[in-house]
Motif scaffolding. Structure first.
Motif, PDB file in Angstrom:
ATOM      1  N   LYS A 110       0.829  -1.210   0.000  1.00  0.00           N
ATOM      2  CA  LYS A 110       0.000   0.000   0.000  1.00  0.00           C
ATOM      3  C   LYS A 110       0.856   1.250   0.000  1.00  0.00           C
ATOM      4  CE  LYS A 110      -4.172  -1.761   2.067  1.00  0.00           C
ATOM      5  NZ  LYS A 110      -5.200  -1.668   3.063  1.00  0.00           N
ATOM      6  N   ALA A 111       2.089   1.115   0.529  1.00  0.00           N
ATOM      7  CA  ALA A 111       2.988   2.272   0.565  1.00  0.00           C
ATOM      8  C   ALA A 111       3.647   2.498  -0.786  1.00  0.00           C
ATOM      9  CB  ALA A 111       4.061   2.051   1.629  1.00  0.00           C
ATOM     10  N   ASN A 112       3.257   1.680  -1.775  1.00  0.00           N
ATOM     11  CA  ASN A 112       3.799   1.829  -3.123  1.00  0.00           C
ATOM     12  C   ASN A 112       5.287   1.522  -3.199  1.00  0.00           C
ATOM     13  OD1 ASN A 112       2.459   2.243  -5.467  1.00  0.00           O
ATOM     14  ND2 ASN A 112       3.226   4.323  -5.761  1.00  0.00           N
ATOM     15  N   CYS A 113       5.725   0.602  -2.371  1.00  0.00           N
ATOM     16  CA  CYS A 113       7.124   0.187  -2.424  1.00  0.00           C
ATOM     17  C   CYS A 113       7.282  -1.003  -3.340  1.00  0.00           C
ATOM     18  CB  CYS A 113       7.600  -0.233  -1.030  1.00  0.00           C
ATOM     19  SG  CYS A 113       7.601   1.096   0.142  1.00  0.00           S
ATOM     20  N   LYS A 114       8.508  -1.204  -3.804  1.00  0.00           N
ATOM     21  CA  LYS A 114       8.790  -2.421  -4.557  1.00  0.00           C
ATOM     22  C   LYS A 114       9.151  -3.492  -3.547  1.00  0.00           C
ATOM     23  CE  LYS A 114      10.696  -4.518  -8.422  1.00  0.00           C
ATOM     24  NZ  LYS A 114      11.442  -4.459  -9.651  1.00  0.00           N
ATOM     25  N   VAL A 115       8.446  -4.598  -3.562  1.00  0.00           N
ATOM     26  CA  VAL A 115       8.625  -5.615  -2.536  1.00  0.00           C
ATOM     27  C   VAL A 115       9.170  -6.909  -3.132  1.00  0.00           C
ATOM     28  CG1 VAL A 115       7.444  -7.028  -0.813  1.00  0.00           C
ATOM     29  CG2 VAL A 115       6.718  -4.673  -1.179  1.00  0.00           C
ATOM     30  N   CYS A 116      10.219  -7.433  -2.502  1.00  0.00           N
ATOM     31  CA  CYS A 116      10.694  -8.768  -2.853  1.00  0.00           C
ATOM     32  C   CYS A 116      10.332  -9.665  -1.677  1.00  0.00           C
ATOM     33  CB  CYS A 116      12.207  -8.765  -3.067  1.00  0.00           C
ATOM     34  SG  CYS A 116      12.875 -10.413  -3.334  1.00  0.00           S
ATOM     35  N   PHE A 117       9.488 -10.652  -1.920  1.00  0.00           N
ATOM     36  CA  PHE A 117       9.012 -11.511  -0.844  1.00  0.00           C
ATOM     37  C   PHE A 117       9.583 -12.907  -1.030  1.00  0.00           C
ATOM     38  CE2 PHE A 117       6.970 -13.326   2.455  1.00  0.00           C
ATOM     39  CZ  PHE A 117       5.597 -13.522   2.450  1.00  0.00           C
ATOM     40  N   VAL A 118      10.467 -13.291  -0.106  1.00  0.00           N
ATOM     41  CA  VAL A 118      11.003 -14.654  -0.118  1.00  0.00           C
ATOM     42  C   VAL A 118      10.071 -15.472   0.772  1.00  0.00           C
ATOM     43  CG1 VAL A 118      12.973 -16.094   0.504  1.00  0.00           C
ATOM     44  CG2 VAL A 118      13.346 -13.845  -0.501  1.00  0.00           C
ATOM     45  N   ALA A 119       9.121 -16.147   0.151  1.00  0.00           N
ATOM     46  CA  ALA A 119       8.060 -16.834   0.892  1.00  0.00           C
ATOM     47  C   ALA A 119       8.367 -18.320   0.921  1.00  0.00           C
ATOM     48  CB  ALA A 119       6.715 -16.569   0.234  1.00  0.00           C
ATOM     49  N   LEU A 120       8.954 -18.770   2.010  1.00  0.00           N
ATOM     50  CA  LEU A 120       9.412 -20.153   2.067  1.00  0.00           C
ATOM     51  C   LEU A 120       8.413 -21.089   2.715  1.00  0.00           C
ATOM     52  CD1 LEU A 120      13.064 -19.414   3.208  1.00  0.00           C
ATOM     53  CD2 LEU A 120      12.282 -19.955   0.915  1.00  0.00           C
ATOM     54  N   ILE A 121       7.370 -20.530   3.345  1.00  0.00           N
ATOM     55  CA  ILE A 121       6.552 -21.367   4.205  1.00  0.00           C
ATOM     56  C   ILE A 121       5.217 -21.769   3.584  1.00  0.00           C
ATOM     57  CG2 ILE A 121       5.372 -21.419   6.438  1.00  0.00           C
ATOM     58  CD1 ILE A 121       8.313 -21.681   6.655  1.00  0.00           C
ATOM     59  N   GLN A 122       4.580 -20.845   2.879  1.00  0.00           N
ATOM     60  CA  GLN A 122       3.264 -21.151   2.331  1.00  0.00           C
ATOM     61  C   GLN A 122       3.235 -20.834   0.846  1.00  0.00           C
ATOM     62  OE1 GLN A 122       1.030 -22.728   3.891  1.00  0.00           O
ATOM     63  NE2 GLN A 122       1.085 -22.231   6.071  1.00  0.00           N
ATOM     64  N   SER A 123       2.141 -21.237   0.213  1.00  0.00           N
ATOM     65  CA  SER A 123       2.037 -21.025  -1.226  1.00  0.00           C
ATOM     66  C   SER A 123       1.601 -19.597  -1.535  1.00  0.00           C
ATOM     67  CB  SER A 123       1.014 -22.005  -1.803  1.00  0.00           C
ATOM     68  OG  SER A 123      -0.257 -21.741  -1.245  1.00  0.00           O
ATOM     69  N   PHE A 124       1.769 -19.211  -2.791  1.00  0.00           N
ATOM     70  CA  PHE A 124       1.400 -17.872  -3.230  1.00  0.00           C
ATOM     71  C   PHE A 124      -0.075 -17.595  -2.962  1.00  0.00           C
ATOM     72  CE2 PHE A 124       1.672 -14.066  -5.680  1.00  0.00           C
ATOM     73  CZ  PHE A 124       0.470 -13.946  -6.343  1.00  0.00           C
ATOM     74  N   SER A 125      -0.919 -18.560  -3.264  1.00  0.00           N
ATOM     75  CA  SER A 125      -2.356 -18.293  -3.114  1.00  0.00           C
ATOM     76  C   SER A 125      -2.748 -18.101  -1.663  1.00  0.00           C
ATOM     77  CB  SER A 125      -3.207 -19.374  -3.762  1.00  0.00           C
ATOM     78  OG  SER A 125      -2.608 -20.617  -3.623  1.00  0.00           O
ATOM     79  N   HIS A 126      -2.024 -18.706  -0.744  1.00  0.00           N
ATOM     80  CA  HIS A 126      -2.318 -18.478   0.675  1.00  0.00           C
ATOM     81  C   HIS A 126      -2.139 -17.007   1.006  1.00  0.00           C
ATOM     82  CE1 HIS A 126      -1.950 -18.942   5.075  1.00  0.00           C
ATOM     83  NE2 HIS A 126      -0.867 -18.207   4.964  1.00  0.00           N
ATOM     84  N   TYR A 127      -0.968 -16.452   0.669  1.00  0.00           N
ATOM     85  CA  TYR A 127      -0.705 -15.046   0.974  1.00  0.00           C
ATOM     86  C   TYR A 127      -1.645 -14.143   0.192  1.00  0.00           C
ATOM     87  CZ  TYR A 127       3.652 -16.680   3.056  1.00  0.00           C
ATOM     88  OH  TYR A 127       4.572 -17.325   3.818  1.00  0.00           O
ATOM     89  N   ASN A 128      -1.979 -14.568  -1.014  1.00  0.00           N
ATOM     90  CA  ASN A 128      -2.854 -13.755  -1.849  1.00  0.00           C
ATOM     91  C   ASN A 128      -4.255 -13.661  -1.264  1.00  0.00           C
ATOM     92  OD1 ASN A 128      -3.561 -12.199  -4.049  1.00  0.00           O
ATOM     93  ND2 ASN A 128      -4.042 -13.961  -5.356  1.00  0.00           N
ATOM     94  N   ILE A 129      -4.774 -14.797  -0.823  1.00  0.00           N
ATOM     95  CA  ILE A 129      -6.136 -14.792  -0.287  1.00  0.00           C
ATOM     96  C   ILE A 129      -6.207 -13.959   0.996  1.00  0.00           C
ATOM     97  CG2 ILE A 129      -7.913 -16.247   0.745  1.00  0.00           C
ATOM     98  CD1 ILE A 129      -7.224 -18.371  -1.313  1.00  0.00           C
ATOM     99  N   VAL A 130      -5.196 -14.098   1.848  1.00  0.00           N
ATOM    100  CA  VAL A 130      -5.193 -13.268   3.059  1.00  0.00           C
ATOM    101  C   VAL A 130      -4.987 -11.806   2.676  1.00  0.00           C
ATOM    102  CG1 VAL A 130      -4.111 -12.832   5.278  1.00  0.00           C
ATOM    103  CG2 VAL A 130      -4.316 -15.161   4.451  1.00  0.00           C
ATOM    104  N   GLY A 131      -4.112 -11.589   1.706  1.00  0.00           N
ATOM    105  CA  GLY A 131      -3.857 -10.216   1.266  1.00  0.00           C
ATOM    106  C   GLY A 131      -5.123  -9.526   0.794  1.00  0.00           C
ATOM    107  N   GLN A 132      -5.967 -10.292   0.105  1.00  0.00           N
ATOM    108  CA  GLN A 132      -7.209  -9.698  -0.385  1.00  0.00           C
ATOM    109  C   GLN A 132      -8.095  -9.277   0.766  1.00  0.00           C
ATOM    110  OE1 GLN A 132      -8.721 -12.578  -3.164  1.00  0.00           O
ATOM    111  NE2 GLN A 132      -7.347 -11.879  -4.765  1.00  0.00           N
ATOM    112  N   LYS A 133      -8.063 -10.042   1.849  1.00  0.00           N
ATOM    113  CA  LYS A 133      -8.843  -9.629   3.026  1.00  0.00           C
ATOM    114  C   LYS A 133      -8.306  -8.339   3.606  1.00  0.00           C
ATOM    115  CE  LYS A 133      -9.888 -14.325   4.346  1.00  0.00           C
ATOM    116  NZ  LYS A 133     -10.763 -15.047   5.217  1.00  0.00           N
ATOM    117  N   LEU A 134      -7.012  -8.115   3.388  1.00  0.00           N
ATOM    118  CA  LEU A 134      -6.398  -6.905   3.939  1.00  0.00           C
ATOM    119  C   LEU A 134      -6.316  -5.798   2.902  1.00  0.00           C
ATOM    120  CD1 LEU A 134      -3.507  -8.466   6.049  1.00  0.00           C
ATOM    121  CD2 LEU A 134      -5.863  -8.025   6.667  1.00  0.00           C
TER     122      LEU A 134
END
Lengths: 266, 360
Positions: free
Chosen positions: A44-68
């Motif tokens: 939301k801060a309009n930053c460029k983000v590099c996310f090293v996501a080792l624990i869960q799948s992309f869709s997990h973070y995406n679905i929670v992200g949509q709630k946020l």
């Protein structure tokens, strides 16, 4: 992001500090809600983000992200988010020999001495692009989480080196931020993890620690959050400031309150 | 993602923009979406356990069962899981270093037959055109209860069945099912791998076997010849025991303590990218290194521990006299969600009656 947490941290996406390392840790509880907070905060801060996501799948973070309120898919498509999906990539790396070093190359090695390919991946992802497009504000590296690297055979020194190199590039050179989660292995005598946690604690500007309640499970209070700020020695203010709150996780938000002030109790 | 058939997608969610096979997933027998997050679930074979886990095990995840001390009750949960797979017409992959998978399948419990159903069929038999009941008919009435695979979008099969542990599963059901066995002593005879990736030899072979089945049978959607619409249930017994070539159960300072954790990580990667679900039993009570236990727990999605009263002081405790042991829900995953289903009831005992394993 959780508005209440922003208040506690005295920050908003528009005026967050730069050049900082934030350490997230959890003890006897799941601190992943903090990861979701910072991911949505920096998008939301309009930053460029590099996310090293080792624990869960992309869709997990995406679905929670949509709630946020953020769409990881959109962010990825327009180049704001570079997402390394550890679980999915591990299958590729493990079963098929790669021509070039893969960021997760260490999975194929007996005792990985270095995380250099992973560092190169981060550096490549966050390097400033000289195109005519709208530039993102500043780069952010988010890692979920660092403890799992120890489980995968990477030495603790290699992990600390990796953090050091990333800090040098992301925080100092590029004036960006870094956020990483490390588990606190309280009773489990995990020496390597303790070394990692201690090492990072000393380097971090801000530490958020989520802990399960000492009294056990409670439906209205899920845990306790300790916020620790490290200030530069130059300022006349105290060197460290520590605040503790209790929290309750809901479907789309996390609410915080002072100890003993849970709505259930009052 | 080209042909993403994982269950980690909201069904019918066009907004997500990914190529979703979501509507297809509803039609798989023996599955149902979670009430909480739409996650596709399968039954453990024990409806009581399903309820404690928030409805079942999510497809794409690992359920780790910490074995009880003498390994009497954990094999039961293992068998319930496999039996449920046979009844639901799922494919099975059974891996063991100790027992031949074919024998494990022979020992699965029989499903409870519904008496009402049997009466109905007897009437049909009288009206049937062929006068004499032949062998096919006899087998047929046993199948009566079983869900038929439907081609349409409606899921018709029951979710979760009850089993009679005093009886064996009918042979015909095993033969009708699609299963793959991995018996380590058989697989070890081939040449050693050259890659020194630090996995214990048994684990490496098992991972490659699982990956090959997932790919060849089309569970990950990447094989153009195979369009799979079914679930692969993977059951792995006694993981971590010395029989797999690992020494974490023998000593505190193991030569390679990352073997099991690396295996779990890559396994989870395979599960997340395919229509499969895995139950693993681990003799945790033998692992002396506490850090390893914690890491193994962190790398699993759901963790359940069994504690039997045999030989412990709890055996004579009047509080526990009706039970054979305690079942601990140690970890429940938060999938696609900030929250998770945590059961309110924390003290759970189990008992093995003549026909059934119950949890209270």
């Amino acid at each position: 992001m959780f508005p209440e947490l922003n208040n506690l941290l005295n920050t908003t996406p528009d005026r967050a500090e730069q050049g900082k390392l934030t350490l997230l840790c959890d003890a006897k509880t799941d601190g992943s809600f903090l990861v979701h907070h910072f991911l949505s905060f920096y998008l939301k801060a309009n930053c460029k983000v590099c996310f090293v996501a080792l624990i869960q799948s992309f869709s997990h973070y995406n679905i929670v992200g949509q709630k946020l309120g953020v769409s990881l898919t959109t962010a990825r498509e327009r180049g704001q988010l570079v997402f390394l999906e550890g679980l999915k990539s591990s299958v590729d790396v493990f079963f098929r020999a790669q021509e070039e070093p893969h960021p997760l190359q260490f999975l194929r090695e007996a005792n990985a001495e270095t995380l250099q390919p992973l560092y190169e991946f981060v550096r490549e992802a966050l390097k400033p692009v000289d195109s005519g497009e709208a530039a993102w504000r500043y780069p952010v590296l988010l890692v979920d989480d660092l403890s799992v690297l120890l489980s995968l055979g990477v030495g603790v020194v290699a992990v600390l080196d990796f953090v050091h190199y990333c800090r040098a590039t992301v925080c100092w050179e590029l004036k960006g931020n870094m956020v990483a989660l490390v588990h606190d292995s309280v009773d489990t005598e995990d020496e390597e993890n303790d070394v990692l946690l201690n090492g990072l604690s000393h380097q971090s500007h801000l530490i958020l620690r989520a802990e399960g309640l000492a009294t056990g499970f409670c439906r209205d209070v899920h845990g306790q959050l300790t916020i620790l700020w490290r200030r530069a020695l130059r300022t006349t203010a105290q060197r460290e400031q520590i605040l503790t709150y209790q929290y309750k996780i809901q479907d789309k938000n996390v609410s915080f309150f002072a100890r003993g002030m849970s709505p259930a109790v009052l | 993602a080209k042909n993403n058939v994982t269950s980690f997608q909201r069904k019918g969610s066009r907004a997500s923009g990914t190529d979703s096979g979501g509507s297809r997933l509803v039609s798989i027998a023996g599955t149902r979406p979670s009430v909480r997050n739409g996650q596709l679930l399968v039954s453990t074979g024990l409806p009581a356990l399903d309820q404690l886990l928030g409805g079942g095990i999510a497809v794409g995840t690992v359920l780790l069962i910490e074995e009880d001390k003498y390994n009497i009750y954990s094999p039961l949960l293992f068998k319930y899981f496999l039996a449920e797979g046979i009844i639901s017409r799922h494919s099975l992959l059974v891996a063991s270093a100790k027992e031949d998978p074919a024998n494990i399948l022979q020992e699965l419990p029989a499903p409870f037959l519904d008496d009402n159903c049997k009466k109905e069929f007897d009437e049909d038999a009288c009206n049937h055109k062929t006068p004499e009941p032949n062998i096919e008919m006899k087998i047929a009435w046993r199948y009566q209860l079983l869900p038929k695979m439907e081609a349409g979008p409606v899921s018709s099969s029951r979710f979760g069945h009850y089993y009679d542990v005093s009886k064996r599963i009918p042979q015909e059901l095993i033969e009708a099912s699609r299963w793959h066995g991995f018996f380590l002593p058989e697989k070890l005879s081939s040449s050693l791998e050259v890659e020194p990736c630090s996995l214990a030899h048994g684990y490496l072979k098992l991972l490659k076997f699982i990956q090959s089945i997932i790919y060849e049978e089309g569970f990950d959607g990447s094989n153009p010849q195979k369009k799979q619409k079914n679930i692969l249930r993977i059951g792995i017994q006694n993981l971590g025991s010395p029989l797999w070539g690992d020494d974490i159960c023998c000593t505190e300072n193991c030569s390679n303590s990352h073997s099991l954790t690396k295996f779990l990580y890559v396994l989870r990667g395979l599960l997340r990218t395919s229509l499969s679900v895995c139950v693993i039993t681990v003799p945790s009570h033998l692992i002396q290194n506490k850090a390893v236990i914690a890491r193994v727990t962190n790398l699993s999605d759901t963790v359940v521990g069994l504690e039997s009263f045999i030989g412990s002081e709890k055996e004579t405790n009047p509080l526990y006299k009706d039970y054979h042991g305690l079942i601990h829900i140690r970890q429940i995953p938060r999938l696609n969600n900030l929250t998770c289903d945590v059961s309110d009831v924390k003290d759970l005992g189990f008992k093995l009656k003549r026909k059934q394993f119950t949890i209270e």
